[in-house]
Design a protein around this motif. Structure first.
Motif, PDB file in Angstrom:
ATOM      1  N   GLY A 156      11.780   6.523 -14.379  1.00  0.00           N
ATOM      2  CA  GLY A 156      10.735   5.912 -14.281  1.00  0.00           C
ATOM      3  C   GLY A 156       9.445   6.735 -14.621  1.00  0.00           C
ATOM      4  N   HIS A 157       8.257   6.163 -14.166  1.00  0.00           N
ATOM      5  CA  HIS A 157       6.880   7.038 -14.362  1.00  0.00           C
ATOM      6  C   HIS A 157       6.881   7.946 -13.518  1.00  0.00           C
ATOM      7  CE1 HIS A 157       5.481   4.108 -17.373  1.00  0.00           C
ATOM      8  NE2 HIS A 157       5.592   3.073 -16.324  1.00  0.00           N
ATOM      9  N   ILE A 158       6.687   9.215 -13.974  1.00  0.00           N
ATOM     10  CA  ILE A 158       6.625  10.399 -12.958  1.00  0.00           C
ATOM     11  C   ILE A 158       5.390  10.394 -12.274  1.00  0.00           C
ATOM     12  CG2 ILE A 158       6.985  12.978 -13.139  1.00  0.00           C
ATOM     13  CD1 ILE A 158       9.560  11.291 -13.771  1.00  0.00           C
ATOM     14  N   LYS A 159       5.493  10.835 -10.719  1.00  0.00           N
ATOM     15  CA  LYS A 159       4.252  10.913 -10.133  1.00  0.00           C
ATOM     16  C   LYS A 159       4.277  12.332  -9.555  1.00  0.00           C
ATOM     17  CE  LYS A 159       3.568   6.538 -10.664  1.00  0.00           C
ATOM     18  NZ  LYS A 159       2.250   6.121 -11.580  1.00  0.00           N
ATOM     19  N   MET A 160       5.310  12.941  -9.192  1.00  0.00           N
ATOM     20  CA  MET A 160       5.257  14.316  -8.405  1.00  0.00           C
ATOM     21  C   MET A 160       6.211  15.131  -9.095  1.00  0.00           C
ATOM     22  SD  MET A 160       4.776  13.020  -4.642  1.00  0.00           S
ATOM     23  CE  MET A 160       4.125  14.552  -4.048  1.00  0.00           C
ATOM     24  N   VAL A 161       5.778  16.456  -9.320  1.00  0.00           N
ATOM     25  CA  VAL A 161       6.741  17.490  -9.718  1.00  0.00           C
ATOM     26  C   VAL A 161       6.451  18.638  -8.821  1.00  0.00           C
ATOM     27  CG1 VAL A 161       7.445  19.131 -11.602  1.00  0.00           C
ATOM     28  CG2 VAL A 161       6.459  16.832 -12.231  1.00  0.00           C
ATOM     29  N   ALA A 162       7.628  19.097  -8.151  1.00  0.00           N
ATOM     30  CA  ALA A 162       7.597  20.250  -7.431  1.00  0.00           C
ATOM     31  C   ALA A 162       8.541  21.380  -7.693  1.00  0.00           C
ATOM     32  CB  ALA A 162       7.881  19.860  -5.683  1.00  0.00           C
ATOM     33  N   ILE A 163       8.037  22.369  -7.714  1.00  0.00           N
ATOM     34  CA  ILE A 163       8.832  23.730  -8.329  1.00  0.00           C
ATOM     35  C   ILE A 163       8.689  24.794  -7.259  1.00  0.00           C
ATOM     36  CG2 ILE A 163       9.144  25.453  -9.888  1.00  0.00           C
ATOM     37  CD1 ILE A 163       8.083  23.606 -12.031  1.00  0.00           C
ATOM     38  N   ARG A 164       9.771  25.409  -6.681  1.00  0.00           N
ATOM     39  CA  ARG A 164      10.007  26.307  -5.870  1.00  0.00           C
ATOM     40  C   ARG A 164      10.474  27.530  -6.385  1.00  0.00           C
ATOM     41  NH1 ARG A 164      12.412  24.935  -0.324  1.00  0.00           N
ATOM     42  NH2 ARG A 164      10.461  24.593   0.217  1.00  0.00           N
ATOM     43  N   GLU A 165       9.817  28.652  -6.537  1.00  0.00           N
ATOM     44  CA  GLU A 165      10.543  29.785  -6.864  1.00  0.00           C
ATOM     45  C   GLU A 165      10.502  30.784  -5.806  1.00  0.00           C
ATOM     46  OE1 GLU A 165      11.306  32.493 -10.773  1.00  0.00           O
ATOM     47  OE2 GLU A 165       9.099  32.902  -9.827  1.00  0.00           O
ATOM     48  N   HIS A 166      11.518  31.315  -5.056  1.00  0.00           N
ATOM     49  CA  HIS A 166      11.752  31.950  -3.931  1.00  0.00           C
ATOM     50  C   HIS A 166      12.917  32.909  -4.591  1.00  0.00           C
ATOM     51  CE1 HIS A 166      10.477  29.545  -0.414  1.00  0.00           C
ATOM     52  NE2 HIS A 166       9.532  29.650  -1.342  1.00  0.00           N
ATOM     53  N   ARG A 167      12.291  34.086  -4.655  1.00  0.00           N
ATOM     54  CA  ARG A 167      12.680  35.445  -5.310  1.00  0.00           C
ATOM     55  C   ARG A 167      12.538  36.872  -4.966  1.00  0.00           C
ATOM     56  NH1 ARG A 167      10.436  36.830 -11.029  1.00  0.00           N
ATOM     57  NH2 ARG A 167      10.821  39.057 -10.200  1.00  0.00           N
ATOM     58  N   PHE A 168      13.084  37.579  -5.626  1.00  0.00           N
ATOM     59  CA  PHE A 168      12.888  39.205  -5.218  1.00  0.00           C
ATOM     60  C   PHE A 168      11.336  39.653  -5.751  1.00  0.00           C
ATOM     61  CE2 PHE A 168      15.445  38.244  -8.942  1.00  0.00           C
ATOM     62  CZ  PHE A 168      14.651  38.926 -10.033  1.00  0.00           C
ATOM     63  N   GLN A 263      15.332  29.261  -8.301  1.00  0.00           N
ATOM     64  CA  GLN A 263      14.317  28.037  -8.548  1.00  0.00           C
ATOM     65  C   GLN A 263      14.883  26.738  -8.130  1.00  0.00           C
ATOM     66  OE1 GLN A 263      15.341  30.202 -11.590  1.00  0.00           O
ATOM     67  NE2 GLN A 263      13.489  31.441 -11.337  1.00  0.00           N
ATOM     68  N   GLU A 264      14.067  25.955  -7.579  1.00  0.00           N
ATOM     69  CA  GLU A 264      14.584  24.390  -7.075  1.00  0.00           C
ATOM     70  C   GLU A 264      13.236  23.661  -7.764  1.00  0.00           C
ATOM     71  OE1 GLU A 264      14.848  24.355  -3.101  1.00  0.00           O
ATOM     72  OE2 GLU A 264      16.161  26.080  -3.129  1.00  0.00           O
ATOM     73  N   ILE A 265      13.729  22.688  -8.479  1.00  0.00           N
ATOM     74  CA  ILE A 265      12.727  21.830  -9.264  1.00  0.00           C
ATOM     75  C   ILE A 265      13.049  20.421  -8.694  1.00  0.00           C
ATOM     76  CG2 ILE A 265      11.927  20.995 -11.549  1.00  0.00           C
ATOM     77  CD1 ILE A 265      12.882  23.320 -12.911  1.00  0.00           C
ATOM     78  N   SER A 266      12.054  19.466  -8.162  1.00  0.00           N
ATOM     79  CA  SER A 266      11.882  18.277  -7.956  1.00  0.00           C
ATOM     80  C   SER A 266      11.048  17.561  -8.903  1.00  0.00           C
ATOM     81  CB  SER A 266      11.813  18.158  -6.401  1.00  0.00           C
ATOM     82  OG  SER A 266      11.691  16.706  -6.195  1.00  0.00           O
ATOM     83  N   VAL A 267      11.649  16.596  -9.367  1.00  0.00           N
ATOM     84  CA  VAL A 267      10.767  15.374 -10.112  1.00  0.00           C
ATOM     85  C   VAL A 267      11.073  14.006  -9.696  1.00  0.00           C
ATOM     86  CG1 VAL A 267      10.157  14.705 -12.485  1.00  0.00           C
ATOM     87  CG2 VAL A 267      10.905  16.923 -12.429  1.00  0.00           C
ATOM     88  N   VAL A 268       9.748  13.603  -9.160  1.00  0.00           N
ATOM     89  CA  VAL A 268      10.071  12.107  -8.461  1.00  0.00           C
ATOM     90  C   VAL A 268       9.123  10.969  -9.512  1.00  0.00           C
ATOM     91  CG1 VAL A 268       9.831  10.917  -6.598  1.00  0.00           C
ATOM     92  CG2 VAL A 268      10.115  13.227  -6.452  1.00  0.00           C
ATOM     93  N   GLY A 269       9.916   9.869  -9.850  1.00  0.00           N
ATOM     94  CA  GLY A 269       9.123   9.013 -10.374  1.00  0.00           C
ATOM     95  C   GLY A 269       9.051   7.657  -9.664  1.00  0.00           C
ATOM     96  N   ASP A 270       8.697   6.482 -10.318  1.00  0.00           N
ATOM     97  CA  ASP A 270       8.611   5.444  -9.125  1.00  0.00           C
ATOM     98  C   ASP A 270       9.909   4.749  -9.441  1.00  0.00           C
ATOM     99  OD1 ASP A 270       8.515   4.455 -11.725  1.00  0.00           O
ATOM    100  OD2 ASP A 270       6.772   3.239 -11.834  1.00  0.00           O
ATOM    101  N   ILE A 271      10.941   5.301 -10.152  1.00  0.00           N
ATOM    102  CA  ILE A 271      12.143   4.694  -9.880  1.00  0.00           C
ATOM    103  C   ILE A 271      13.300   5.435  -9.253  1.00  0.00           C
ATOM    104  CG2 ILE A 271      14.368   3.782 -11.175  1.00  0.00           C
ATOM    105  CD1 ILE A 271      12.177   2.866 -13.469  1.00  0.00           C
ATOM    106  N   GLY A 272      13.086   6.786  -9.446  1.00  0.00           N
ATOM    107  CA  GLY A 272      14.186   7.735  -8.775  1.00  0.00           C
ATOM    108  C   GLY A 272      13.533   9.039  -8.822  1.00  0.00           C
TER     109      GLY A 272
END
Length: 369
Positions: A156-168, A263-272
């Motif tokens: 759906g329409h993207i509302k939130m994008v969260a990116i985590r980089e935990h590294r050396f 890297q962990e990437i989360s993209v959330v829209g109004d559908i999924g």
């Protein structure tokens, strides 16, 4: 049957420059040939020569300076993988050279917005040159798969994008150039322009303002170079607001070696919701209507990759794409444009300034400065 060849020169053959050499060696059957390299450090040139021999590559001509490489006439394409603070001068010399050379420049495009603009304006005067910025995280198979899922409208329409980089921590580079903001542009420019670029892609929008909090808490505090202690931050949270109302968030930690994924990437829209994990190379997709039990997990692979290298095959795919562009094989423009490079730097500069000032910083004020 071997295809029409493209002659490459590489400016800067430190760790990343030699990584480009290996990727291009795996593209020899596609016509890629590294003919020459330039680097002011004799030790780096020797490592490049040793690498070329180990790859059974054609004889390599070496130069101490990029201008000699350009004047040699030995290459038609230049990969710029020198330290960040040298990009501007080298790019301007390549663009202004009478012989046209296509360019793949490592990220960040430049360390300042002003210099990015100057490069863009100079490149506009050279329609015979193709310039691509090396924001290769777009090509990582799980990230690429998630980009396609988002573009398909599944979420759906993207509302939130969260990116985590935990590294050396940052690696050791020649002359320890990457230990200081004046050379790198700051951690949020040097390292995180990748993630700001991905946020723009997922949000399908441009940034409006940025708020960040970060510091140097663990790494490099006991290091001293020429009497100076490193000033690059090793952790930060960054919030980005976009012009379509969506938001992005970066969670960076560079003393988190004990992580399953870098890297962990989360993209959330109004559908999924969609997620990508690197290096596990997993993509998860779930719809609100189906709840937790409906979440599907897939392994993301790309059978075209002949060399995984330091970035999980993304540099190989980046070169494969760029080679298609410069050979005119149906792709008219570089996948990552100079404007993409500029905006990824602008977002990083805004984040660095926000940490310094302690308040939101607008992209407009960064672009106007």
């Amino acid at each position: 049957m071997e295809r029409e060849s493209a002659r490459y020169g590489i400016v800067g053959v430190g760790m990343m420059g030699r990584e480009h050499m290996i990727n291009l060696a795996h593209l020899r059957s596609e016509g890629a040939i590294v003919t020459c390299v330039a680097d002011p450090h004799p030790s780096s040139l020797q490592l490049a020569l040793d690498l070329a021999r180990s790859l059974d590559a054609p004889p390599l001509v070496v130069f101490s300076g990029h201008q000699q490489l350009l004047d040699s006439g030995l290459c038609d394409v230049v990969v710029v993988s020198s330290p960040n603070m040298t990009h501007f001068e080298i790019l301007m010399d390549i663009i202004n050279h009478q012989k046209p050379h296509h360019i793949l420049v490592e990220k960040p495009l430049c360390t300042t917005v002003e210099n990015c603009r100057k490069v863009i304006n100079a490149a506009k005067q050279r329609p015979d040159i193709i310039v691509q910025v090396g924001l290769e995280y777009r090509y990582m198979p799980p990230v690429s798969k998630l980009i396609n899922i988002v573009k398909s409208g599944t979420l759906g329409h993207i509302k939130m994008v969260a990116i985590r980089e935990h590294r050396f921590p940052f690696l050791v580079k020649v002359d320890n150039w990457n230990r200081f903001n004046v050379n790198t542009g700051g951690t949020l420019v040097e390292k995180c322009c990748h993630f700001f670029d991905l946020m723009r892609l997922f949000a399908a929008a441009n940034p409006v303002r940025v708020m960040a909090s970060g510091s140097i808490d663990v790494n490099h505090k006991d290091e001293v170079y020429d009497g100076k202690v490193p000033d690059i931050i090793d952790n930060a949270y960054v919030i980005v607001e976009f012009d379509n109302g969506s938001r992005g968030m970066l969670d960076l930690c560079m003393f988190a070696e004990g992580s399953k994924n870098e890297q962990e990437i989360s993209v959330v829209g109004d559908i999924g919701k969609g997620e990508a994990f690197v290096p596990e190379s997993i993509v998860r997709v779930g719809l609100r209507s189906e709840g937790r039990t409906g979440v599907k997990t897939e392994i993301a692979n790309d059978e075209r990759i002949k060399y995984d290298g330091l970035h999980h095959g993304s540099s190989y795919l980046e070169h494969l794409n760029f080679l298609s562009v410069i050979k005119g094989e149906g792709i008219g423009a570089p996948a990552v444009s100079l404007i993409d490079g500029l905006l990824s730097v602008a977002m990083g500069v805004a984040a660095q300034l926000s940490i310094e000032k302690g308040h939101f910083v607008t992209i407009q004020e960064i672009l106007e400065d």
